[in-house]
Enzyme design. Structure first.
Site, PDB file in Angstrom:
ATOM      1  N   HIS A   1       1.168   4.808   4.590  1.00 24.14           N
ATOM      2  CA  HIS A   1       0.191   5.519   3.401  1.00 24.14           C
ATOM      3  C   HIS A   1       0.568   7.039   3.275  1.00 24.14           C
ATOM      4  CE1 HIS A   1      -3.588   2.397   3.421  1.00 24.14           C
ATOM      5  NE2 HIS A   1      -2.273   1.890   3.313  1.00 24.14           N
TER       6      HIS A   1
ATOM      7  N   SER B   1       0.671  -1.122  -0.015  1.00 26.86           N
ATOM      8  CA  SER B   1      -0.002   0.032   0.012  1.00 26.86           C
ATOM      9  C   SER B   1       0.932   1.301   0.232  1.00 26.86           C
ATOM     10  CB  SER B   1      -0.866  -0.200   1.309  1.00 26.86           C
ATOM     11  OG  SER B   1      -1.741  -1.044   1.342  1.00 26.86           O
TER      12      SER B   1
END
Length: 354
Positions: A309, A251
């Site tokens: 992230h 991610s």
């Protein structure tokens, strides 16, 4: 400004592994009391004994951030060194690729001419695979290797004998003994099939845009560096907050790809795959994702690794705005050095040219 489908679903397993020893040793205080000791003396002896055993019976206290930050020096050095090596290797790769294309041009023309003279085979599996491969864009061909690597690691998670090694090297945790290589290997690691499918779909969807924007070699350097950098940001935030635990998934690196495309093409129209009739600009999508992860980091949400992230998104935006000029466009001295090494090496007969 093309229309893309995007899945904004990122699942990261954040497992908090802390062991609280709860064993207690009970010695024969009651027997001592039965030996005519007074109640007061028995209580004093019991209190003294508990103080002696206190370090073993109490749960371990969280590590002080000041002490734990010392463990991040090695990951920091690894992050800087790996990023530099990634971009250096990408520059050399691009040089070799261009040289190969020039030298093999006439060989490819001759091979195509001979292929036309040969009788065509129908139903040949290899030919069908080649046709499928050639039908892919350069970006899709570039990420195919990444997807295959993620699939292989996913299969390794299903082998019981490899579980210990997978947890040690394919999950990133600032409390683990292995700190550096898991920063890279965890980028290719997914335990959940849905987690891997969502990440790989997003990477596949943006592969053509990012490779057209950067080129194959530069994209690979950015992607690998983003995985390590986003993991290091996760290390720092976990250490600062004391919420230690393993993380895995691509991610962080994919957020770099997404942020880079949205920063370069903020007016591009995106749509959620389940609601294709509702479109929104790439710039607004990036702002919403950053806001969501910032809120999750502040509120202490643990469903996602919001620090990773944010680290990936900030690196993607920084690279498009400043990093490309500072890093990639200054690769010429390294390429010249490599060119001189290749052309003046043994058996080259002096200086040559590309």
């Amino acid at each position: 400004n093309g229309r893309c489908s995007i899945v904004l679903v990122f699942f990261l397993r954040c497992l908090l592994c802390r062991l609280f020893p709860c064993h207690q040793q009970k010695c024969g205080f009651r027997k001592v009391a039965k030996r005519a000791e007074s109640k007061k003396e028995a209580e004093q002896a019991e209190m003294l004994h508990k103080r002696e055993l206190n370090p073993q019976m109490e749960p371990p206290t969280p590590h002080h951030p000041g002490r734990s930050f010392g463990r991040l020096v090695k990951p920091l050095v690894f992050t800087v060194g790996f990023t530099g090596c990634s971009f250096g290797a990408a520059a050399i790769w691009q040089y070799e690729s261009l040289k190969y294309r020039v030298q093999s041009y006439f060989n490819e023309v001759r091979a195509d001419w001979l292929d036309k003279l040969r009788p065509q085979k129908h139903g040949d599996l290899r030919k069908q695979v080649n046709q499928w491969w050639n039908s892919l864009s350069e970006g899709q061909r570039s990420v195919t290797g990444i997807i295959v690597a993620n699939a292989l690691v996913f299969c390794c998670w299903r082998i019981p004998v490899l579980q210990h090694a997978m947890v040690k090297y394919f999950t990133s945790d600032p409390a683990s003994k292995a700190l550096c290589w898991p920063m890279l290997l965890s980028t290719f690691s997914h335990y959940s099939l849905l987690h891997m499918a969502a990440n790989m779909y997003v990477l596949w969807s943006f592969s053509s845009s990012i490779v057209n924007l950067m080129g194959r070699e530069q994209f690979m350097a950015v992607y690998l560096s983003a995985g390590v950098i986003s993991t290091f940001v996760s290390y720092v935030c976990k250490t600062a907050t004391g919420r230690l635990g393993p993380s895995l998934g691509a991610s962080g690196a994919i957020m770099t790809v997404l942020a880079a495309v949205c920063t370069k093409m903020p007016e591009a129209k995106l749509a959620v795959i389940f609601l294709p009739i509702y479109t929104f600009s790439a710039g607004n999508a990036l702002k919403a994702i950053v806001a969501l992860d910032t809120t999750g980091l502040i509120m202490g949400w643990r469903f996602f690794d919001h620090a990773a992230h944010l680290g990936g998104a900030l690196f993607g935006m920084w690279y498009i705005l400043y990093g490309h000029e500072l890093i990639w466009k200054n690769r010429e001295p390294l390429v010249k050095l490599w060119h001189n090494f290749r052309t003046r090496g043994p058996g080259t007969g002096g200086s040559g040219s590309l």
